[in-house]
Enzyme design. Structure first.
Site, PDB file in Angstrom:
ATOM      1  N   LYS A 156       0.662  -0.952   0.074  1.00  0.00           N
ATOM      2  CA  LYS A 156       0.114  -0.034   0.024  1.00  0.00           C
ATOM      3  C   LYS A 156       0.881   1.631   0.047  1.00  0.00           C
ATOM      4  O   LYS A 156       0.414   2.619  -0.686  1.00  0.00           O
ATOM      5  CB  LYS A 156      -0.521  -0.101   1.123  1.00  0.00           C
ATOM      6  CG  LYS A 156      -2.074  -0.961   0.763  1.00  0.00           C
ATOM      7  CD  LYS A 156      -3.170  -0.536   1.982  1.00  0.00           C
ATOM      8  CE  LYS A 156      -4.407  -1.228   1.914  1.00  0.00           C
ATOM      9  NZ  LYS A 156      -5.932  -1.203   2.393  1.00  0.00           N
TER      10      LYS A 156
ATOM     11  N   LYS B 167     -11.564  -4.647  -2.890  1.00  0.00           N
ATOM     12  CA  LYS B 167     -12.466  -3.329  -3.274  1.00  0.00           C
ATOM     13  C   LYS B 167     -12.468  -1.990  -3.565  1.00  0.00           C
ATOM     14  O   LYS B 167     -13.048  -0.854  -3.956  1.00  0.00           O
ATOM     15  CB  LYS B 167     -13.459  -3.857  -2.105  1.00  0.00           C
ATOM     16  CG  LYS B 167     -12.183  -3.600  -0.465  1.00  0.00           C
ATOM     17  CD  LYS B 167     -13.356  -3.374   0.126  1.00  0.00           C
ATOM     18  CE  LYS B 167     -13.318  -3.844   1.316  1.00  0.00           C
ATOM     19  NZ  LYS B 167     -11.952  -4.524   2.251  1.00  0.00           N
TER      20      LYS B 167
ATOM     21  N   LYS C 138      -4.958  -9.609  -5.857  1.00  0.00           N
ATOM     22  CA  LYS C 138      -6.729 -10.336  -5.154  1.00  0.00           C
ATOM     23  C   LYS C 138      -7.035  -9.457  -5.590  1.00  0.00           C
ATOM     24  O   LYS C 138      -7.303  -8.565  -6.107  1.00  0.00           O
ATOM     25  CB  LYS C 138      -5.582 -10.176  -3.804  1.00  0.00           C
ATOM     26  CG  LYS C 138      -5.945  -8.937  -3.369  1.00  0.00           C
ATOM     27  CD  LYS C 138      -6.230  -9.193  -1.231  1.00  0.00           C
ATOM     28  CE  LYS C 138      -5.523  -8.011  -1.260  1.00  0.00           C
ATOM     29  NZ  LYS C 138      -6.161  -7.415   0.583  1.00  0.00           N
TER      30      LYS C 138
HETATM   31  P1  TYM Z   1      -9.921  -6.076   4.437  1.00  0.00           P
HETATM   32  O1  TYM Z   1     -11.246  -5.052   5.008  1.00  0.00           O
HETATM   33  O2  TYM Z   1      -9.404  -6.145   3.320  1.00  0.00           O
HETATM   34  O3  TYM Z   1     -10.388  -7.929   3.935  1.00  0.00           O
HETATM   35  C1  TYM Z   1     -12.606  -8.127   5.225  1.00  0.00           C
HETATM   36  C2  TYM Z   1     -11.968 -10.054   4.943  1.00  0.00           C
HETATM   37  O4  TYM Z   1     -11.864  -9.881   3.120  1.00  0.00           O
HETATM   38  C3  TYM Z   1     -11.054 -11.037   3.190  1.00  0.00           C
HETATM   39  N1  TYM Z   1     -10.325 -11.025   1.885  1.00  0.00           N
HETATM   40  C4  TYM Z   1     -10.447 -12.183   0.642  1.00  0.00           C
HETATM   41  N2  TYM Z   1     -10.521 -13.297   0.859  1.00  0.00           N
HETATM   42  C5  TYM Z   1     -10.823 -14.054  -0.547  1.00  0.00           C
HETATM   43  N3  TYM Z   1      -9.523 -13.567  -1.380  1.00  0.00           N
HETATM   44  C6  TYM Z   1      -9.992 -12.421  -1.621  1.00  0.00           C
HETATM   45  N4  TYM Z   1      -9.129 -11.586  -2.337  1.00  0.00           N
HETATM   46  C7  TYM Z   1      -9.885 -10.764  -0.240  1.00  0.00           C
HETATM   47  N5  TYM Z   1      -9.859 -10.021  -0.144  1.00  0.00           N
HETATM   48  C8  TYM Z   1      -9.743  -9.756   1.522  1.00  0.00           C
HETATM   49  C9  TYM Z   1      -9.173 -10.494   4.144  1.00  0.00           C
HETATM   50  O5  TYM Z   1      -8.717 -11.575   4.306  1.00  0.00           O
HETATM   51  C10 TYM Z   1     -10.765  -9.963   5.496  1.00  0.00           C
HETATM   52  O6  TYM Z   1     -10.559 -11.486   5.929  1.00  0.00           O
HETATM   53  N6  TYM Z   1      -7.233  -6.092   8.147  1.00  0.00           N
HETATM   54  C11 TYM Z   1      -8.727  -6.694   7.949  1.00  0.00           C
HETATM   55  C12 TYM Z   1      -9.702  -5.932   8.659  1.00  0.00           C
HETATM   56  C13 TYM Z   1      -9.745  -6.174  10.312  1.00  0.00           C
HETATM   57  C14 TYM Z   1     -10.148  -7.597  10.628  1.00  0.00           C
HETATM   58  C15 TYM Z   1      -9.419  -6.854  12.397  1.00  0.00           C
HETATM   59  C16 TYM Z   1      -9.774  -8.527  10.441  1.00  0.00           C
HETATM   60  C17 TYM Z   1      -9.287  -4.971  11.102  1.00  0.00           C
HETATM   61  N7  TYM Z   1      -9.470  -5.689  12.352  1.00  0.00           N
HETATM   62  C18 TYM Z   1      -9.176  -8.486  12.962  1.00  0.00           C
HETATM   63  C19 TYM Z   1     -10.048  -9.481  11.767  1.00  0.00           C
HETATM   64  C20 TYM Z   1      -9.836  -8.975  12.865  1.00  0.00           C
HETATM   65  C21 TYM Z   1      -8.733  -5.482   6.467  1.00  0.00           C
HETATM   66  O7  TYM Z   1      -8.410  -5.373   5.993  1.00  0.00           O
HETATM   67  O8  TYM Z   1      -9.307  -6.888   5.856  1.00  0.00           O
END
Ligand code: TYM
Length: 327
Positions: free
Chosen positions: A111, A195, A192
């Protein structure tokens, strides 16, 4: 009951990757576990967000959780920013985190790469995430593959705190699906599905209209062959589409391969599009009902109250152990 915590950033429309990698497991785990699912709005602001858009996206993500099947009477659904202890424990854990650990995070490297100014929040983001998880002493954290490294750091920080200040935190475990933990972009199978991609054709948003979904899948990049075969090394694009197919239906990889043997990509893509539409249409219908019902804020307020109650004991214990004066 074992406890579960997870969250998603309201930094754009949730995608099929978010659903397959994580949301699907939220829905499943709520029946057997004590679940906390939040919208991580504090994480979203680690890159600039338009305030009106952030508000709308945060409500939208919460409504998608419910539309996907999370029952707010069974699981606790809330906004991260509504429970102050997240920011508080995030700071406390930042002071236990080493610069070197944060510098090694691949999400930070991705990022920040090529950017002229990189926000400090983007750098300390993993400590805030560790706080999210440890605040509730979660046993299990359902996430996709890209969060594995952040989870590893969370475990290290929990262990570090316990060693330095006495046994306090449970060491959480990831809950990562075997197939679908890393859904790739439709236009480039080396990235990957995300969004926050500027190219809307690269992802399927959970709220995309059926015709948009059909168009995106028909335009999805494939190799020049015609064999529907799962081979991530040599056929990463088709393999990604097969993964999506198996996650949107009950078919296994072998069954999908057998079904389209000798047929080329055309019929496969057509059926895949219908499988995705069939999965998402009912979710979209419920989404509209939830948004129109006007009940979302009440649900998020009651989620906040339950989350606050659970977080309170942890933050008090942590502050006491770290040496803050208790008044
Ligand atoms: P974020 O918002 O990027 O994504 C949310 C969840 O979706 C999963 N994910 C995917 N899984 C499969 N294929 C993909 N292309 C894909 N893109 C996203 C992510 O692995 C995630 O589970 N840091 C985290 C948010 C967060 C969090 C937490 C998660 C903040 N605090 C505490 C768990 C526990 C994030 O940016 O997710």
């Amino acid at each position: 009951k074992l406890r579960v915590l997870s969250g998603m950033q309201p930094s754009g429309q949730l995608t099929l990757g978010n659903y397959i990698g994580a949301l699907k497991n939220y829905v499943k785990l709520q029946h057997t576990h004590d679940c906390y699912f939040m919208v991580v709005d504090l994480h979203a602001i680690t890159v600039p967000q338009d305030p009106a858009a952030l508000r709308e996206q945060s409500e939208s993500v919460a409504a998608v959780y419910l539309a996907a099947g999370i029952d707010p009477n069974t699981a606790t659904v809330f906004l991260q920013s509504s429970v102050k202890a997240h920011a508080e424990l995030g700071w406390l854990l930042t002071t236990l985190t080493y610069m070197g650990e944060l510098e090694r995070m691949t999400q930070f490297k991705d990022k920040s790469e090529g950017k002229e100014s990189v926000g400090a929040g983007l750098f300390t983001y993993p400590s805030l995430m560790a706080g999210d998880i440890l605040l509730y002493n979660a046993d299990l954290v359902p996430v996709g593959e890209d969060q594995r490294q952040h989870l590893e750091l969370t475990r290290d920080l929990a262990h570090r705190f316990n060693t330095r200040f006495s046994e306090t935190f449970k060491i959480p475990q990831g809950y990562i699906p075997e197939v679908g933990a890393r859904i790739m972009s439709l236009d480039d199978a080396s990235k990957k599905m995300s969004k926050s991609s500027p190219n809307a054709g690269s992802y399927i948003a959970l709220l995309d209209a059926p015709d948009v979904i059909r168009k995106k899948i028909s335009r999805a990049v494939t190799d020049s062959g015609r064999e529907v075969k799962y081979d991530p090394q040599n056929k990463p694009e088709v393999s990604n589409l097969i993964s999506i197919y198996t996650q949107c239906t009950d078919l296994s990889i072998a069954e999908v391969e057998a079904k389209y043997e000798g047929q080329g990509y055309g019929p496969f893509k057509k059926d895949l599009a219908e499988a995705v539409v069939g999965l998402l249409e009912p979710i979209q219908q419920r989404y509209r009902e939830i948004r129109e019902s006007g009940e979302l804020h009440d649900i998020l307020r009651s989620g906040r109250d339950r989350a606050e109650a659970a977080a309170e004991a942890t933050i008090r214990e942590v502050k006491q152990k770290m040496g803050f004066v208790q008044l």
